[in-house]
Motif scaffolding. Structure first.
Motif, PDB file in Angstrom:
ATOM      1  N   ASN A 125     -45.067  96.898  82.418  1.00 17.36           N
ATOM      2  CA  ASN A 125     -46.279  97.673  82.660  1.00 17.36           C
ATOM      3  C   ASN A 125     -46.366  98.960  81.850  1.00 17.36           C
ATOM      4  OD1 ASN A 125     -47.835  96.225  84.884  1.00 17.36           O
ATOM      5  ND2 ASN A 125     -45.775  96.273  85.750  1.00 17.36           N
ATOM      6  N   VAL A 126     -45.416  99.165  80.948  1.00 17.32           N
ATOM      7  CA  VAL A 126     -45.465 100.305  80.037  1.00 17.32           C
ATOM      8  C   VAL A 126     -45.641  99.757  78.625  1.00 17.32           C
ATOM      9  CG1 VAL A 126     -44.220 102.301  79.116  1.00 17.32           C
ATOM     10  CG2 VAL A 126     -43.989 101.692  81.533  1.00 17.32           C
ATOM     11  N   PRO A 127     -46.640 100.228  77.866  1.00 15.59           N
ATOM     12  CA  PRO A 127     -46.867  99.706  76.511  1.00 15.59           C
ATOM     13  C   PRO A 127     -45.624  99.805  75.634  1.00 15.59           C
ATOM     14  CG  PRO A 127     -48.693 101.097  77.202  1.00 15.59           C
ATOM     15  CD  PRO A 127     -47.629 101.250  78.253  1.00 15.59           C
ATOM     16  N   LEU A 128     -45.459  98.826  74.775  1.00 17.99           N
ATOM     17  CA  LEU A 128     -44.277  98.774  73.923  1.00 17.99           C
ATOM     18  C   LEU A 128     -44.127 100.027  73.074  1.00 17.99           C
ATOM     19  CD1 LEU A 128     -41.875  97.450  72.531  1.00 17.99           C
ATOM     20  CD2 LEU A 128     -43.489  96.155  71.111  1.00 17.99           C
ATOM     21  N   ILE A 129     -45.207 100.515  72.487  1.00 16.99           N
ATOM     22  CA  ILE A 129     -45.096 101.669  71.596  1.00 16.99           C
ATOM     23  C   ILE A 129     -44.638 102.910  72.370  1.00 16.99           C
ATOM     24  CG2 ILE A 129     -47.524 102.419  71.835  1.00 16.99           C
ATOM     25  CD1 ILE A 129     -47.346 103.050  68.771  1.00 16.99           C
ATOM     26  N   VAL A 130     -45.057 103.040  73.632  1.00 13.39           N
ATOM     27  CA  VAL A 130     -44.605 104.167  74.459  1.00 13.39           C
ATOM     28  C   VAL A 130     -43.109 104.034  74.734  1.00 13.39           C
ATOM     29  CG1 VAL A 130     -44.844 105.323  76.688  1.00 13.39           C
ATOM     30  CG2 VAL A 130     -46.879 104.480  75.491  1.00 13.39           C
ATOM     31  N   GLN A 131     -42.661 102.817  75.000  1.00 16.17           N
ATOM     32  CA  GLN A 131     -41.231 102.596  75.233  1.00 16.17           C
ATOM     33  C   GLN A 131     -40.410 102.944  73.999  1.00 16.17           C
ATOM     34  OE1 GLN A 131     -40.081  98.923  77.163  1.00 16.17           O
ATOM     35  NE2 GLN A 131     -42.072  98.725  78.154  1.00 16.17           N
TER      36      GLN A 131
END
Length: 245
Positions: free
Chosen positions: A73-79
């Motif tokens: 539920n967290v976008p890949l780019i944010v991760q």
């Protein structure tokens, strides 16, 4: 449309002395390295999490479920930004400096993409295990296997066969998702694509070539896993919508 086509620009020399087609080859190499490394991480961790979520232990199930809920539920780019810029700040000073200054960006990108994809693989593995007849577990225990041995020798080998088509989709997606790693400095294919457009403005040619490369990489992974699926099929086991005879 007044566009000047020039396919020969790929053989022109760039500022660094390399030709543009060499930029493409280099970017493709980085894309393959990031994707295959992340896929290995995702398969290993995703399998562990998938098993955890099917055990009788409420604690293990809760840990597995929490991981999947957070990472899906967290976008890949944010991760990726978290792993590159935030997490090192919470580590001990020397370790944090080592991560920021010495640890290759490739390793961090592989870990970030792998951990993200692991949450998706965990869902597939859990579904495959739950699709098995409960009798398989009891048969393994009756043979003297421990709970973990029934997973290793009985349940997981069969579960993988059931969910291999879904895992194939995730393996193909990982090549496409690797494009996001350009944002943290990985010189992969999409990074080179943007660089070449800025240098040459030959948008259509480079877009066609890069699209074909991404398609080729994903399709090659599809064919490899389709071959594995065919060779590992169990007669009578329904996988991918096909039934055995």
């Amino acid at each position: 449309m007044n566009y000047h086509w020039d396919w020969l620009f790929f053989f022109q020399e760039a500022d660094d002395g390399l030709k543009y087609y060499e930029w493409i080859i280099s970017g493709m190499g980085w894309t393959v390295a990031v994707s295959l490394g992340a896929l290995a991480v995702a398969l290993l961790l995703g399998s562990v999490l998938g098993v955890m979520r099917t055990t009788p232990s409420r604690l293990l199930v809760a840990i597995g479920d929490t991981y999947v809920d957070v990472f899906r539920n967290v976008p890949l780019i944010v991760q990726l930004f978290m792993w590159f810029f935030v997490i090192p700040e919470f580590l001990p000073e020397k370790l944090g400096l080592w991560v920021k200054q010495e640890l290759p960006y490739l390793v961090t990108a592989i870990i970030g993409l792998g951990l993200y994809t692991a949450a998706r693989i965990a869902e597939q593995v859990k579904s495959g295990i739950n699709a098995l007849a409960r009798g398989q577990r009891f048969a393994g225990l009756a043979l003297g296997f421990t709970e973990w041995q029934t997973y290793r020798y009985v349940r997981l080998p069969m579960a993988y066969r059931i969910v291999l088509p879904a895992i194939t989709s995730e393996a193909m997606n990982i090549f496409k998702n690797s494009a996001v790693t350009y944002a943290v400095g990985i010189l992969e294919l999409y990074f080179q694509y943007k660089q070449i457009i800025e240098k040459t403005s030959q948008v259509l040619e480079i877009t066609i070539v890069v699209t074909a490369i991404y398609f080729g990489l994903a399709f090659a992974m599809n064919r490899v896993l389709a071959f594995i699926e065919k060779r590992s099929a169990v007669p009578g086991l329904i996988t991918g919508g096909k039934g055995g005879h």
